[in-house]
Design a protein around this motif. Sequence first.
Motif, PDB file in Angstrom:
ATOM      1  N   ALA A  93       0.817  -1.214   0.000  1.00  0.00           N
ATOM      2  CA  ALA A  93       0.000   0.000   0.000  1.00  0.00           C
ATOM      3  C   ALA A  93       0.855   1.270   0.000  1.00  0.00           C
ATOM      4  O   ALA A  93       0.398   2.311  -0.438  1.00  0.00           O
ATOM      5  CB  ALA A  93      -0.945  -0.012   1.208  1.00  0.00           C
ATOM      6  N   HIS A  94       2.080   1.202   0.484  1.00  0.00           N
ATOM      7  CA  HIS A  94       2.990   2.352   0.536  1.00  0.00           C
ATOM      8  C   HIS A  94       3.188   2.872  -0.887  1.00  0.00           C
ATOM      9  O   HIS A  94       3.572   2.128  -1.790  1.00  0.00           O
ATOM     10  CB  HIS A  94       4.321   1.877   1.120  1.00  0.00           C
ATOM     11  CG  HIS A  94       5.336   2.942   1.338  1.00  0.00           C
ATOM     12  ND1 HIS A  94       5.943   3.121   2.554  1.00  0.00           N
ATOM     13  CD2 HIS A  94       5.898   3.856   0.519  1.00  0.00           C
ATOM     14  CE1 HIS A  94       6.832   4.100   2.464  1.00  0.00           C
ATOM     15  NE2 HIS A  94       6.819   4.567   1.225  1.00  0.00           N
ATOM     16  N   PHE A  95       2.960   4.171  -1.109  1.00  0.00           N
ATOM     17  CA  PHE A  95       3.108   4.758  -2.437  1.00  0.00           C
ATOM     18  C   PHE A  95       4.542   4.587  -2.934  1.00  0.00           C
ATOM     19  O   PHE A  95       5.503   4.928  -2.244  1.00  0.00           O
ATOM     20  CB  PHE A  95       2.751   6.252  -2.408  1.00  0.00           C
ATOM     21  CG  PHE A  95       2.893   6.918  -3.747  1.00  0.00           C
ATOM     22  CD1 PHE A  95       1.903   6.781  -4.704  1.00  0.00           C
ATOM     23  CD2 PHE A  95       4.027   7.641  -4.060  1.00  0.00           C
ATOM     24  CE1 PHE A  95       2.036   7.377  -5.958  1.00  0.00           C
ATOM     25  CE2 PHE A  95       4.170   8.242  -5.302  1.00  0.00           C
ATOM     26  CZ  PHE A  95       3.176   8.101  -6.254  1.00  0.00           C
ATOM     27  N   HIS A  96       4.660   4.035  -4.135  1.00  0.00           N
ATOM     28  CA  HIS A  96       5.964   3.866  -4.767  1.00  0.00           C
ATOM     29  C   HIS A  96       5.786   3.840  -6.273  1.00  0.00           C
ATOM     30  O   HIS A  96       4.680   3.660  -6.775  1.00  0.00           O
ATOM     31  CB  HIS A  96       6.670   2.597  -4.269  1.00  0.00           C
ATOM     32  CG  HIS A  96       5.912   1.338  -4.539  1.00  0.00           C
ATOM     33  ND1 HIS A  96       4.787   0.953  -3.833  1.00  0.00           N
ATOM     34  CD2 HIS A  96       6.111   0.357  -5.451  1.00  0.00           C
ATOM     35  CE1 HIS A  96       4.337  -0.195  -4.298  1.00  0.00           C
ATOM     36  NE2 HIS A  96       5.120  -0.578  -5.281  1.00  0.00           N
ATOM     37  N   LEU A  97       6.882   4.011  -6.975  1.00  0.00           N
ATOM     38  CA  LEU A  97       6.857   4.034  -8.438  1.00  0.00           C
ATOM     39  C   LEU A  97       7.759   2.932  -8.977  1.00  0.00           C
ATOM     40  O   LEU A  97       8.811   2.642  -8.394  1.00  0.00           O
ATOM     41  CB  LEU A  97       7.339   5.387  -8.946  1.00  0.00           C
ATOM     42  CG  LEU A  97       6.450   6.545  -8.489  1.00  0.00           C
ATOM     43  CD1 LEU A  97       7.280   7.755  -8.136  1.00  0.00           C
ATOM     44  CD2 LEU A  97       5.447   6.874  -9.559  1.00  0.00           C
ATOM     45  N   HIS A  98       7.338   2.343 -10.073  1.00  0.00           N
ATOM     46  CA  HIS A  98       8.120   1.312 -10.752  1.00  0.00           C
ATOM     47  C   HIS A  98       8.748   1.920 -12.001  1.00  0.00           C
ATOM     48  O   HIS A  98       8.099   2.684 -12.721  1.00  0.00           O
ATOM     49  CB  HIS A  98       7.220   0.145 -11.179  1.00  0.00           C
ATOM     50  CG  HIS A  98       6.652  -0.610 -10.033  1.00  0.00           C
ATOM     51  ND1 HIS A  98       7.135  -1.831  -9.646  1.00  0.00           N
ATOM     52  CD2 HIS A  98       5.636  -0.321  -9.181  1.00  0.00           C
ATOM     53  CE1 HIS A  98       6.445  -2.274  -8.606  1.00  0.00           C
ATOM     54  NE2 HIS A  98       5.528  -1.353  -8.304  1.00  0.00           N
ATOM     55  N   VAL A  99       9.989   1.551 -12.267  1.00  0.00           N
ATOM     56  CA  VAL A  99      10.692   1.978 -13.470  1.00  0.00           C
ATOM     57  C   VAL A  99      11.242   0.696 -14.093  1.00  0.00           C
ATOM     58  O   VAL A  99      12.153   0.072 -13.547  1.00  0.00           O
ATOM     59  CB  VAL A  99      11.828   2.971 -13.143  1.00  0.00           C
ATOM     60  CG1 VAL A  99      12.429   3.533 -14.429  1.00  0.00           C
ATOM     61  CG2 VAL A  99      11.323   4.101 -12.247  1.00  0.00           C
ATOM     62  N   VAL A 100      10.637   0.301 -15.215  1.00  0.00           N
ATOM     63  CA  VAL A 100      10.905  -1.022 -15.780  1.00  0.00           C
ATOM     64  C   VAL A 100      11.449  -0.916 -17.202  1.00  0.00           C
ATOM     65  O   VAL A 100      10.740  -0.477 -18.111  1.00  0.00           O
ATOM     66  CB  VAL A 100       9.619  -1.883 -15.791  1.00  0.00           C
ATOM     67  CG1 VAL A 100       9.917  -3.294 -16.286  1.00  0.00           C
ATOM     68  CG2 VAL A 100       8.978  -1.925 -14.407  1.00  0.00           C
ATOM     69  N   PRO A 101      12.715  -1.334 -17.399  1.00  0.00           N
ATOM     70  CA  PRO A 101      13.275  -1.317 -18.755  1.00  0.00           C
ATOM     71  C   PRO A 101      12.801  -2.537 -19.540  1.00  0.00           C
ATOM     72  O   PRO A 101      12.705  -3.642 -19.001  1.00  0.00           O
ATOM     73  CB  PRO A 101      14.781  -1.388 -18.495  1.00  0.00           C
ATOM     74  CG  PRO A 101      14.897  -2.159 -17.229  1.00  0.00           C
ATOM     75  CD  PRO A 101      13.680  -1.782 -16.409  1.00  0.00           C
TER      76      PRO A 101
END
Length: 170
Positions: free
Chosen positions: A120-128
């Motif tokens: 639930a903790h707000f986070h962002l994914h950066v996926v190559p």
Amino acid sequence: MRSLSKNEALAELERHKQQLLRQPGDCVMCALAARRDPELLVLEHNAGSVVLDRFGNRAGHLLVVGSRHVQRATELSWAEYSELQRLTYDACHALERALKPKRVYTAALGSSLELPMTYAHFHLHVVPLLEEGEGTRPAEVFSWSHGVVSYDESEARSLVSELRRAWPRL
């Protein structure tokens, strides 16, 4: 680097959570933001941390984790949110320099409930995306249905080091 099935990844994730968390019920993302998994730390910033996802959908999958535990983007101040977005933007540049992907996806994901594969903790994914084809559709990329990648310690250290060297503005 090895590929784990969803079931293998879930079992390994549970073992890792027991090592990472100080007590049951702690937030995994808060532990990552507090740098309790230092070999995965690419960059630390007052707004958050960028870490290599130990159970990523693709090689080089990064997480941008806010320092403050909030569940929604709207709980962040504009300054916090924009700093996390800047870290995401810089992570895209580092991945492009280091891995030369065909494309880099970014997404704010996470469940409203703590579930085995999401938080639930707000986070962002950066996926190559290093490949092209049907498997690069967002629904495929942001799913564990085809398994995940996992690194041994030396692979993780090497990739983190490469990403640090490729990081812009350092």
